[in-house]
Design an enzyme around this catalytic site. Structure first.
Site, PDB file in Angstrom:
ATOM      1  N   ASP A 409       0.841  -1.189   0.000  1.00 56.87           N
ATOM      2  CA  ASP A 409       0.000   0.000   0.000  1.00 56.87           C
ATOM      3  C   ASP A 409       0.884   1.251   0.000  1.00 56.87           C
ATOM      4  OD1 ASP A 409      -2.685   1.302   0.510  1.00 56.87           O
ATOM      5  OD2 ASP A 409      -1.584   1.984   2.283  1.00 56.87           O
ATOM      6  N   GLU A 438       1.663   0.250  -4.942  1.00 56.28           N
ATOM      7  CA  GLU A 438       1.132   1.520  -5.447  1.00 56.28           C
ATOM      8  C   GLU A 438       2.276   2.525  -5.528  1.00 56.28           C
ATOM      9  OE1 GLU A 438      -3.394   2.023  -4.014  1.00 56.28           O
ATOM     10  OE2 GLU A 438      -1.951   2.048  -2.385  1.00 56.28           O
TER      11      GLU A 438
END
Length: 716
Positions: A409, A438
């Site tokens: 994340d 990400e």
């Protein structure tokens, strides 16, 4: 923790630099000399700089000796006043990092029935105590720990401590703080205390998986443990739990497969679960009272108890998560864990901040915590012991729980060196482990060239990145709901669409793409974040017939599965999942977030189409090349009028059943006739109605008719 009252403050900000702050209320902030006193030390400080602040005068002083971190010192001024020397910004210096880096693999608790060893890294502490008590008792014992090299505190307790609770008491700057072990591998309900366990009691049978060679062979299906089974008609008995997600042969009210068996039937290869390490936002003993996605991390090495059948039993959540993973493996599927190492829930309350204040989090040029994550803190992965924690934690999940992949994340908060070190450490155990993240460019105080983001993908060659260019090109902007991508009828992005179909590696005249290799591109148009594609379509075209919206939706999802790179599907995307128009549903109730199995049953024809495309991809290696040069050699774009796109895969006989495959996309709402360069007999694998790896009709001649808002795959 009792606050210490001080007339003035002194901080060790570098190895031999001390900052003294004299408030104007104290002798008008003036002093012409300072001294440092401590064990074997009584020396004057040299005042190098004097800075006037709003409420105080700052004196930057040089010490002729380096204060030993962890020992107590006092600073005196010319008025006879004195204060303790506090640990300041020295902890964020490279010298501190090098001085106290510990490379051992024995952090936390190591249990045997005869004794348990405890190790804690707390280099700035002057004292550390182990707080220990039995589960059924309220009385605790305090055991002083011994300071070792590199800031390690250690103690061995020679008795059986199975199921004992424990915390650490740490004295820093004269203040005692109580914290749960950052390396804890078991917890009481809601993470109040660490628990000592015998991991031998948590073993579950291991399942051998078939070989997995390339990231582009993966087809990822993202879901949430609770969402997957909580619907009233999921057919799952233990809804919303680890064990419920592991149930097989469950069916909906119409008798169609649900849950894990359904995911298996789709043909995907990896299930990616939203975070299941311990998080804030759901009361573990009353889980039905609230909902959360899990991006509020508290303890990184323990499963969250809200998915356990008995969150008050520290063993229960561990065993049940392992049973879930083993159950998924028994279906020949792999598990990707969504990990949130970029921040903690609340910095001030975290064990990291309590044990080594100021070290584990980034600070800006003003000395304030940075906030690139948007949640109040950024984890300082570039610091050696912060990096070590991330690597140790990943390896713990890999070894202890047999995780098959990690989705990072907000990976752009982390640094390149850390992510490459994670990749190297994981490869030493299992190189088939997927690592994706990400890679957004976030405003955190790291040099641009050090951020683990898409701009630095060349430094992260074996790590996949969520491709927002793909998302926005095919669907349209996630943040502007009225912006349309190629599949929604925007032909202005047709050239970009051709590039993302080729894995964003650069084809044709564009020799330099977003990525070096297709294995770096995670292709997606929908995830747990933001609006589902169906909700975006409904907002963009509220008056459009639903049959047309479903065609656009199917086309967009098809492009995900037929593009070079790693395809990623959000659970329910294959049956037009809606969240009732809510963009970020991280705290919304179950009836917004659940997988609606009734909706799936109503749209089983679209599910079957997507299953067919998945099978086509798996059966044809030309649709999932691992190397850029393979794409450039075998894949070419046909010269078709806008908005049509035609892709030809040639000279591929050695890769499967076909010598040539053609893939056509027609996002327009009218029929389109395509003229081919030669007359031939083509086998149809997919059209506007059906998709199958086995041909179901034939086309003869030089022309192919494309139906409105559809695709066609032909092979010979």
């Amino acid at each position: 923790m009792i606050a210490i009252e001080r007339k003035f403050n002194a901080y060790l900000d570098h190895i031999n630099h001390i900052t003294v702050l004299l408030p104007f209320t104290y002798f008008e902030g003036t002093s012409n000399k300072f001294s440092i006193k401590g064990e074997g030390v009584d020396l004057p400080l040299a005042i190098e700089e004097k800075v006037y602040l709003e409420h105080a005068v700052k004196y930057i002083c040089l010490s002729s000796v380096e204060p030993v971190i962890g020992r107590r010192y006092t600073i005196t001024d010319e008025h006879g006043g004195e204060t303790d020397l506090q640990i300041g910004a020295v902890i964020r210096t490279e010298e501190f990092d090098q001085m106290f880096y510990y490379d051992g693999n024995d952090m936390g608790v190591h249990f045997t029935p005869e004794k348990t060893a405890f190790k804690l890294w707390a280099p700035t502490a002057s004292k550390v105590k182990l707080k220990l008590f039995k589960s059924e008792e309220t009385e605790h014992e305090l055991i002083s720990m011994e300071r070792m090299d590199k800031g390690i505190w250690s103690i061995e307790v020679d008795r059986n401590l199975d199921s004992y609770r424990y915390t650490f008491l740490v004295c820093i700057n004269l203040e005692w703080r109580e914290a749960v072990d950052p390396y804890a591998n078991a917890l009481t309900a809601n993470g109040e205390y660490g628990v000592i366990i015998d991991t031998e009691k948590t073993k579950v049978p291991l399942v051998d998986l078939p070989p997995f060679s390339s990231p582009t062979d993966a087809i990822i299906y993202e879901t949430h443990i609770r969402d997957l089974t909580i619907h009233p008609n999921s057919g799952v008995r233990r809804k919303g739990t680890y064990l419920g997600a592991a149930e097989i042969d469950t069916v909906s009210s119409r008798g169609m497969m649900t849950g894990l068996s359904y995911i298996k039937s789709l043909g995907v290869t990896h299930i990616e679960f939203l975070p299941f390490h311990d998080f804030e936002g759901v009361d573990e003993v009353d889980r039905n009272s609230s909902y959360n996605w899990g991006y509020n991390p508290i303890h990184f090495n323990v499963p969250d108890g809200s998915y356990a059948t008995d969150p008050e039993d520290p063993y229960n959540r561990i065993i049940e998560l392992k049973q879930l993973i083993s159950g998924i493996h028994s279906q020949e599927l792999r598990v990707i864990m969504d990990v949130v190492y970029n921040h903690v829930y609340i910095r001030e309350d975290s064990s990291f901040e309590k044990i080594v204040p100021g070290y584990y989090f980034r600070h800006n040029e003003h000395g304030l915590p940075s906030n690139g994550t948007g949640v109040g803190n950024d984890f300082a992965s570039e610091r050696l012991m912060a990096r070590k924690f991330i690597i140790d934690s990943v390896l713990y999940w890999l070894n202890e729980y047999k995780i098959d992949g990690f989705r990072f994340d907000l990976m752009g908060i982390l640094d390149v060196e850390t992510m490459d070190a994670v990749r190297k450490a994981v490869d030493a155990i299992d190189s088939s482990t997927l690592i994706i993240g990400e890679g957004w460019d976030l405003n955190t105080p790291l040099l641009p060239e050090k951020k683990a983001n898409i701009a630095n993908q060349a430094k992260l060659p074996q790590i996949g990145q969520f491709n927002d260019l793909f998302r926005d090109t095919i669907k349209g902007s996630t943040f502007n709901l009225y912006d349309r991508g190629y599949a929604l009828g925007n032909d202005r992005v047709i050239e970009s669409a051709k590039q993302v179909l080729a894995g964003s590696i650069g084809i044709g005249k564009r020799r330099h793409g977003l990525f070096l290799q297709p294995t770096q591109s995670v292709n997606y148009i929908e995830s747990h974040d933001n609006h589902t594609l169906w909700d975006k379509l409904k907002i963009c075209d509220p008056d459009e017939d639903e049959s047309v919206l479903k065609k656009k939706h199917r086309l967009a999802t098809s492009i995900v599965l037929l593009s070079q790179g790693i395809p990623f599907l959000h659970s329910g995307q294959e049956f037009f999942r809606t969240k009732k128009g809510i963009g970020n549903s991280y705290r919304s109730p179950d009836d917004v977030n659940w997988l609606d199995w009734d909706l799936r049953d109503e749209n089983i024809d679209n599910v079957d189409f997507i299953k067919g495309l998945i099978n086509i991809r798996k059966m044809n290696a030309a649709l999932r090349f691992a190397e850029s040069e393979q794409i450039r050699h075998h894949m070419s774009c046909l010269p078709l009028p806008s908005p049509l796109i035609g892709i030809s895969f040639g000279d591929i006989g050695h890769l499967g059943s076909w010598e040539n495959i053609l893939v056509f996309f027609n996002p327009s709402l009218t029929q389109q006739l395509v003229e081919l360069s030669e007359s031939a007999s083509w086998n149809v694998l997919a059209d506007h109605e059906k998709a199958s790896a086995i041909p179901f009709r034939h086309i003869e001649g030089e022309k192919i008719l494309l139906e409105p808002c559809s695709l066609l795959i032909a092979a010979k």
